[in-house]
Design a protein around this motif. Sequence first.
Motif, short mmCIF file in Angstrom:
data_model
loop_
_atom_site.label_atom_id
_atom_site.label_comp_id
_atom_site.label_asym_id
_atom_site.label_seq_id
_atom_site.Cartn_x
_atom_site.Cartn_y
_atom_site.Cartn_z
N VAL A 191 -3.66 7.78 -1.94
CA VAL A 191 -3.59 6.35 -1.63
C VAL A 191 -3.49 5.54 -2.92
CG1 VAL A 191 -4.89 6.60 0.51
CG2 VAL A 191 -6.10 6.05 -1.59
N GLY A 192 -2.88 4.40 -2.82
CA GLY A 192 -2.78 3.49 -3.95
C GLY A 192 -2.34 2.12 -3.48
N THR A 207 -6.83 9.02 -5.44
CA THR A 207 -6.44 7.62 -5.64
C THR A 207 -5.43 7.50 -6.76
OG1 THR A 207 -8.63 6.89 -4.92
CG2 THR A 207 -7.30 5.32 -6.13
N ALA A 228 1.03 5.60 0.07
CA ALA A 228 0.24 6.74 0.53
C ALA A 228 1.11 7.99 0.61
CB ALA A 228 -0.39 6.44 1.89
N THR A 273 -8.83 4.85 3.41
CA THR A 273 -10.02 5.60 2.98
C THR A 273 -10.95 5.86 4.17
OG1 THR A 273 -9.86 4.59 0.79
CG2 THR A 273 -11.95 5.62 1.36
N THR A 289 -1.13 11.08 -12.90
CA THR A 289 -1.74 11.65 -11.70
C THR A 289 -0.69 12.38 -10.87
OG1 THR A 289 -3.43 9.91 -11.64
CG2 THR A 289 -3.03 11.11 -9.59
N ARG A 307 -3.61 0.39 -11.04
CA ARG A 307 -3.95 1.09 -12.27
C ARG A 307 -2.74 1.10 -13.19
NH1 ARG A 307 -5.48 6.87 -10.86
NH2 ARG A 307 -5.46 7.10 -13.12
N VAL A 347 -9.61 12.41 -0.65
CA VAL A 347 -8.77 11.29 -1.06
C VAL A 347 -8.48 11.41 -2.54
CG1 VAL A 347 -8.65 8.79 -1.36
CG2 VAL A 347 -9.63 9.74 0.74
N THR A 391 0.86 -1.18 0.00
CA THR A 391 0.00 0.00 0.00
C THR A 391 0.90 1.23 0.00
OG1 THR A 391 -1.76 -1.13 1.21
CG2 THR A 391 -1.78 1.27 1.26
N VAL A 450 -5.68 -0.04 1.60
CA VAL A 450 -6.36 1.09 0.97
C VAL A 450 -7.73 1.34 1.60
CG1 VAL A 450 -7.37 1.94 -1.19
CG2 VAL A 450 -5.07 0.97 -1.19
#
Length: 446
Positions: A379-380, A444, A366, A432, A410, A402, A442, A364, A428
């Motif tokens: 977050v991802g 993402t 962040a 959230t 992004t 992604r 948030v 994770t 994640v």
Amino acid sequence: MQPLRIAFIPLARPTFDIPLAEQVTETVRSQLSAAGYDLVGPDDLVMDLQAAETAAQAVTAVPPDLLLILQATFADSTMITTLAAATDAPLLMWAVPEAPSGGRLRLNALCGINLGGHALKLRRRRYDYAYAPPDETAVLQKIHNLALAGRARRALQTAHIGLVGEHPAGMDTCHLDAPALEKTFGVRVTQLPLDALFQRMADLPETAVAPIRTQLDERLPNTAALEQAPLRGTLSAFAVLRDMAAEQNFDGFAIRCWPEIFEQKGCAACGAMSLLNDAAIPSSCEADANGTVTQLILQAISGGPTFDCDVVSVDAGQDQVIIWHCGKAPLSMADPAVQPEGGIHSNRKVPLVMEFPLKPGRITAARVSQANGRLTLVVGGGQMLAAPKSFTGTSGVMRFDRPAKDVIDTILGEGLEHHLAITYGDYVPALTALADLLDLPVLTLA
């Protein structure tokens, strides 16, 4: 790490089917106990305002990570609002469905959480809800995520960061807005001059460094081949910062790692920060306090170490992103298939930095960002791949959830900071939930 603490309060009214309510309550309690939560609260159904007030006092005395109110039967909202006022922990109301029988409405629990939700909304109290059987997997996962968010919030409310020096010129990504951090998270930041660190490093006796060196030799096979004076300097920095954390109750550090530590102390801070990260004292370089706050969040949620890193390469064709830093990832993140080694800083040519690729597994990512003028939680999630070391220092090849091109678009399009923090595991949803609890927007990544 201690089990997540849940204040479990079952509500009922004696005019409904109490034996059935007790059966439902015991089923839910058994599910929670089997999941390993530390349950606090009354053993019996809470059926009047006086009992609710007694339960609220217990909740205040032992702050929970989550307040879970089981609406075992219908009840008006007075008990819920009394309990909600006792804590700022996340609040979940749970009602179990009741099958239509053509006979008596035995529980009417749904109507109970309906009244409770309305009363809480009027009082601007955040809450979540569930309307599902006691063994519903999605509800049990929601409970877990909310409790993780609650634990992280509690940790942040008392967190104290030592800011050693100021961020280097041109590193606007590391700008500190201490009032915003304290208002949003409760985190306090105390500024420390670099000279205070340097003086204590100079005064540190060899006996304080020797056991650290012995432990390090067990993990790195080549310390004897490194230049010894700067190696001792790095270990001295770790020892001093660890002692300062104990003395001043620092939970983490944001450290100006260059150029002064190289130029005045002749060593690299990277290895010291690696050891601090492994010692559950998250430390970010370039005096990035927001990075340290992000690490504290991830550590509180995951219970494991964190790594504050740069995104340094993107291969859209392979759908891969390389994250890296000079050599400060915790040794516990090393790929077990590769022997970590001590190294020299790629630009300054002095030790100690850690040399290894990151281990494969779910991660994770962040970032507490202020890129848009308001604190935002980035977050991802993704997968760290088994791959050789990409560059000198500590690095990992990962695949976000992604496409890599979307991730870098992004980061660049939103003007995000150049540091991301990672921890191992899939958190994640918990992040959230924390953002919702703190009223943070948030963004993402994946």
